[in-house]
Design a protein around this motif. Sequence first.
Motif, PDB file in Angstrom:
ATOM      1  N   ALA A 171     -19.861  40.580 -13.914  1.00 23.94           N
ATOM      2  CA  ALA A 171     -18.715  39.729 -13.404  1.00 23.94           C
ATOM      3  C   ALA A 171     -18.200  40.824 -12.184  1.00 23.94           C
ATOM      4  CB  ALA A 171     -17.811  39.427 -14.344  1.00 23.94           C
ATOM      5  N   ILE A 172     -17.718  42.007 -12.530  1.00 19.33           N
ATOM      6  CA  ILE A 172     -17.295  42.781 -11.407  1.00 19.33           C
ATOM      7  C   ILE A 172     -18.092  42.883 -10.223  1.00 19.33           C
ATOM      8  CG2 ILE A 172     -16.159  44.801 -10.831  1.00 19.33           C
ATOM      9  CD1 ILE A 172     -15.588  45.401 -13.678  1.00 19.33           C
ATOM     10  N   GLU A 173     -19.461  43.143 -10.303  1.00 23.64           N
ATOM     11  CA  GLU A 173     -20.123  43.383  -9.031  1.00 23.64           C
ATOM     12  C   GLU A 173     -20.200  42.146  -8.290  1.00 23.64           C
ATOM     13  OE1 GLU A 173     -23.355  45.763 -10.607  1.00 23.64           O
ATOM     14  OE2 GLU A 173     -21.696  47.054 -10.952  1.00 23.64           O
ATOM     15  N   SER A 174     -20.285  40.711  -8.966  1.00 26.14           N
ATOM     16  CA  SER A 174     -20.375  39.562  -8.278  1.00 26.14           C
ATOM     17  C   SER A 174     -19.129  38.933  -7.880  1.00 26.14           C
ATOM     18  CB  SER A 174     -21.229  38.506  -9.305  1.00 26.14           C
ATOM     19  OG  SER A 174     -20.424  38.425 -10.307  1.00 26.14           O
ATOM     20  N   GLY A 175     -17.934  39.967  -7.952  1.00 22.06           N
ATOM     21  CA  GLY A 175     -16.756  39.478  -7.542  1.00 22.06           C
ATOM     22  C   GLY A 175     -16.141  38.581  -8.482  1.00 22.06           C
ATOM     23  N   ASN A 176     -16.358  38.300  -9.644  1.00 26.12           N
ATOM     24  CA  ASN A 176     -15.654  37.244 -10.443  1.00 26.12           C
ATOM     25  C   ASN A 176     -14.800  37.966 -11.825  1.00 26.12           C
ATOM     26  OD1 ASN A 176     -16.920  34.955  -9.551  1.00 26.12           O
ATOM     27  ND2 ASN A 176     -18.888  35.575 -10.472  1.00 26.12           N
ATOM     28  N   LEU A 177     -14.533  39.205 -11.268  1.00 27.54           N
ATOM     29  CA  LEU A 177     -13.879  39.863 -12.281  1.00 27.54           C
ATOM     30  C   LEU A 177     -13.402  41.155 -11.401  1.00 27.54           C
ATOM     31  CD1 LEU A 177     -12.555  39.829 -15.347  1.00 27.54           C
ATOM     32  CD2 LEU A 177     -14.460  41.484 -15.625  1.00 27.54           C
ATOM     33  N   ASP A 178     -11.875  41.418 -11.747  1.00 25.75           N
ATOM     34  CA  ASP A 178     -11.076  42.561 -10.700  1.00 25.75           C
ATOM     35  C   ASP A 178     -11.673  43.921 -11.455  1.00 25.75           C
ATOM     36  OD1 ASP A 178     -10.131  43.262  -8.490  1.00 25.75           O
ATOM     37  OD2 ASP A 178      -8.089  43.638  -9.369  1.00 25.75           O
ATOM     38  N   GLY A 179     -11.482  44.045 -12.690  1.00 22.83           N
ATOM     39  CA  GLY A 179     -11.545  45.279 -13.127  1.00 22.83           C
ATOM     40  C   GLY A 179     -11.805  45.406 -14.767  1.00 22.83           C
ATOM     41  N   TYR A 180     -11.880  46.614 -15.195  1.00 18.24           N
ATOM     42  CA  TYR A 180     -11.906  46.685 -16.920  1.00 18.24           C
ATOM     43  C   TYR A 180     -11.436  48.103 -17.092  1.00 18.24           C
ATOM     44  CZ  TYR A 180     -14.475  47.275 -21.269  1.00 18.24           C
ATOM     45  OH  TYR A 180     -14.824  47.162 -22.634  1.00 18.24           O
ATOM     46  N   ILE A 181     -10.508  48.152 -18.123  1.00 20.10           N
ATOM     47  CA  ILE A 181      -9.980  49.280 -18.417  1.00 20.10           C
ATOM     48  C   ILE A 181     -10.422  49.405 -19.963  1.00 20.10           C
ATOM     49  CG2 ILE A 181      -7.681  50.415 -19.292  1.00 20.10           C
ATOM     50  CD1 ILE A 181      -6.559  48.224 -17.176  1.00 20.10           C
ATOM     51  N   THR A 182     -10.989  50.743 -20.380  1.00 24.40           N
ATOM     52  CA  THR A 182     -11.484  50.704 -21.645  1.00 24.40           C
ATOM     53  C   THR A 182     -11.147  52.286 -22.180  1.00 24.40           C
ATOM     54  OG1 THR A 182     -13.565  50.819 -22.939  1.00 24.40           O
ATOM     55  CG2 THR A 182     -13.913  51.392 -20.783  1.00 24.40           C
TER      56      THR A 182
END
Length: 391
Positions: free
Chosen positions: A245-256
Motif C-alpha cells: 500500500a505504501i509503495e502504490s501511494g495508498n498509505l503514507d507510513g507505518y510505525i512498528t
Amino acid sequence: MQISLLNHFSKQVPEHLQSLGYELLSEDKLQQANAIVLRSKSLHEHHAGKSLFAIARAGAGVNNIPIERFSEQGIAVFNAPGANANAVAEMVLTGILMQTRKVAAALNFSQQLFSDEREDYAAAMEKGKAQFQGRELQGLRLGIIGLGAIGVLLANKANALGMQVLGFDPHISVENAWRLSAEVQQCESLSDLLANCDCVSVHVPYLPATHHLLSFEQVAYLPKHAFVINFSRAEVVDQEAITAAIESGNLDGYITDFPNPVLQSHPQVLCFPHLGASTVEAQENASMQVLTTLDNFLKRGEVKYSVNLPVLQPGPIPVGASRLVIIHRNTVGMIAQITDCIEAAEENILEMNNRSRAEMALTVIDLAAAASASLLSTIQAVPNVLSARYC
Ligand SMILES: NC(=O)c1ccc[n+]([C@@H]2O[C@H](COP(=O)([O-])OP(=O)(O)OC[C@H]3O[C@@H](n4cnc5c(N)ncnc54)[C@H](O)[C@@H]3O)[C@@H](O)[C@H]2O)c1
Ligand SMILES: O=C(O)[C@H](O)COP(=O)(O)O
C-alpha cells in the motif's frame, strides 16, 4: 523453591525474590526450576521439567509461551495485565508525533547539514525546513483497534490532546467501557473505523483470530494519507499489505515496534526496537505485580491474573494444616476421585475450594494432617490430574 529468571530484569527483581525466600537458578539449570519469571523470551522450544509449577510473564503478551502444552502438564501461567500499558500509550503518541512532524527525517537533515561542514548552514536550514512541514494532533482522527488496558489509556490521552478518537472492540470489558472517555466514537465494524481515520493503532493480543487482522482487504479501507501504528505484535498486521500500500501511494507510513530487515530499510517505516514497555516505571510495575502473583500461588495456591486457570483465592493455611493444590481437567467425577484418595489415607478435610475455567480446573484442599508423600503420589496418579503439590 527454585526460580529461574529469563531476560533482563532490574537488580531489585532477584533481590525481591530472595527476600521472599526463593533460591535463584542460573539459566543452565532451567530444568530444575519450580517457576520461571520472564519477559519476551520464547518458551516454544522449552520442555518443562517435572518440578515446574508456574510461569510468570512480567508483561501483557503471552504469545511467547505455549499455554496449551504447559496447561496439559498442569503448569499455571500468569501475566501482569495493564502493568505496562501507560508506557506503551506514551510511546504510541511519540510515534504519532514523529510521523506527523516528520521528526526522524528532520533530525537526519539537521545532522547532515552540520556533518557536511557547510558555512551557509543557517540559510540551507531555513530553505530546507519547508520539506518537513507537518500536521498537528488537534483534530487528527485516531482509530484504535482493541480497547483494553493500552487502547483505553491511549484513547483518553489522545482525546485530551484534541484528537478525534474512534474505537473498535467487539469484546470490550465493562470495566474498560467505564474507563473510556465518552468522547470516543464507537465503530460498529473494523472497516467503518479504517475508512474514517487519519491514523490507526492496533492494541489486540496476538491469537489465531488476530493473525493479519490488518490484511490487504482491511488496509484498502484506509485513506491514502493515513498511517498505521503497530505496538501489538508483528503478525497482527500483514507486512506485505502495508508495504504494497505504501509503495502504490495508498498509505503514507507505518510505525512498528517489531522491525525486520525489510521494514528497517523502508524509507516510510519508523522502526522501534520493541521499546513499548521499556520504562523504569513499567518494568517495576510489571515485575512487582507478577512476583506477588507468583508468590501467592506458590505459597498459598491463590490464583489471580492467570491466563489458563480460574481465579481462586483461598484464605490463609490454618495453623498445623497442610494445603494441596491440584490442577486437573474439568471433567466429571474429579472431586470424588480426589476425596476418595484422601479418605483412603484416613485424612480429614478442613476446607476445599474448586473452580473451573474452560477445560481446566483447580482444587485446593486444606488437610488437618501434615503433608504426606504417599497421599500426594496417589492423587498425582488419578487420571486427568495434571499436577498436584503441597504448598
Ligand atoms: N510493544 C510492547 O512493548 C507491548 C507492551 C504491552 C503489550 N503489548 C501487546 O499489546 C497487546 C494488548 O495489550 P493490552 O494490555 O491492551 O491487552 P488487553 O488484554 O488489556 O486488551 C486487549 C483488547 O483487545 C480486544 N480485542 C481482542 N481481539 C480483538 C479484535 N479482533 N478486534 C478488536 N479488539 C479485539 C480485547 O477485547 C481487549 O479489550 C498485548 O497482548 C501485547 O501483544 C506490546
Ligand atoms: O507484551 C508485552 O508486555 C510487551 O511486548 C513487553 O515485552 P518486554 O517485557 O519484553 O519488553
